[in-house]
Scaffold this motif. Structure first.
Motif, mmCIF file in Angstrom:
data_model
loop_
_atom_site.group_PDB
_atom_site.id
_atom_site.type_symbol
_atom_site.label_atom_id
_atom_site.label_comp_id
_atom_site.label_asym_id
_atom_site.label_seq_id
_atom_site.Cartn_x
_atom_site.Cartn_y
_atom_site.Cartn_z
ATOM 1 N N PRO A 38 0.801 -1.233 0.000
ATOM 2 C CA PRO A 38 0.000 0.000 0.000
ATOM 3 C C PRO A 38 0.833 1.282 0.000
ATOM 4 O O PRO A 38 0.285 2.364 -0.103
ATOM 5 N N SER A 39 2.147 1.185 0.121
ATOM 6 C CA SER A 39 2.949 2.408 0.156
ATOM 7 C C SER A 39 2.890 3.110 -1.200
ATOM 8 O O SER A 39 2.863 2.463 -2.246
ATOM 9 N N PRO A 40 2.865 4.444 -1.208
ATOM 10 C CA PRO A 40 2.733 5.179 -2.467
ATOM 11 C C PRO A 40 3.980 5.031 -3.344
ATOM 12 O O PRO A 40 5.099 4.919 -2.850
ATOM 13 N N VAL A 41 3.743 5.031 -4.632
ATOM 14 C CA VAL A 41 4.836 4.944 -5.599
ATOM 15 C C VAL A 41 5.488 6.322 -5.685
ATOM 16 O O VAL A 41 4.795 7.341 -5.713
ATOM 17 N N PRO A 42 6.819 6.391 -5.738
ATOM 18 C CA PRO A 42 7.456 7.717 -5.822
ATOM 19 C C PRO A 42 7.079 8.425 -7.126
ATOM 20 O O PRO A 42 6.977 7.802 -8.179
ATOM 21 N N VAL A 43 6.853 9.736 -7.013
ATOM 22 C CA VAL A 43 6.449 10.523 -8.170
ATOM 23 C C VAL A 43 7.598 10.653 -9.163
ATOM 24 O O VAL A 43 7.409 10.623 -10.364
ATOM 25 N N ARG A 44 8.800 10.803 -8.671
ATOM 26 C CA ARG A 44 9.955 10.997 -9.538
ATOM 27 C C ARG A 44 11.056 10.064 -9.084
ATOM 28 O O ARG A 44 11.334 9.925 -7.900
#
Length: 154
Positions: A37-43
């Protein structure tokens, strides 16, 4: 019961049976996949990779390419039908076939031009913070001649 098991091995106490039942039920309802569930890095440091299929392009370019593909298929079908009709009939007039099969295309093009001009103007919203001077002018541009000369008139 297993073939090499003795009758004494088959006997379980109620507590052992309950424990074994809970283990079997827990194994049956254990999730087979896990989603992090951890967010994917934007960059990140990895550059984007083009996926298989159509190359990456804007939505407008994608729409235009689909229209061109559909138009090409339609033109091929209409032309093929006219060619087969002229070949099979052996006396079909090419001018008449051109008129019969070209009329729907001309009608579609005329309707497309009509609908293109009927689009509503987009809503324009301006948000300013502080004093603002806004100048909206309409300029008529006309370019004529072999050596292009542009006249802008207000």
């Amino acid at each position: 019961m297993y073939p090499d098991a003795t009758p004494q091995d088959a006997v379980m106490s109620d507590a052992e049976a309950a424990t074994e039942a809970r283990r079997i039920i827990a194994d049956a309802y254990r999730p087979t996949a896990y989603r992090d569930p951890s967010p994917v890095p934007v960059r990140g440091d990895t550059p984007p990779v083009a996926q298989p299929g159509r190359p990456p392009m804007s939505q407008g370019a994608t729409d235009a390419s689909v229209l061109m593909l559909a138009g090409g298929v339609t033109t091929t079908m209409v032309g093929g039908t006219a060619a087969v009709l002229m070949y099979v009939s052996q006396f079909a007039d090419p001018l008449v076939c051109g008129l019969v099969f070209g009329a729907p295309t001309a009608l579609v093009l005329a309707l497309a031009q009509l609908l293109k001009g009927a689009k509503p103007a987009p809503d324009v919203h301006h948000h300013y913070d502080g004093p603002v001077y806004q100048d909206q002018r309409n300029i008529q541009t006309r370019t004529t001649g072999v050596w292009a000369k542009t006249n802008n008139e207000q």
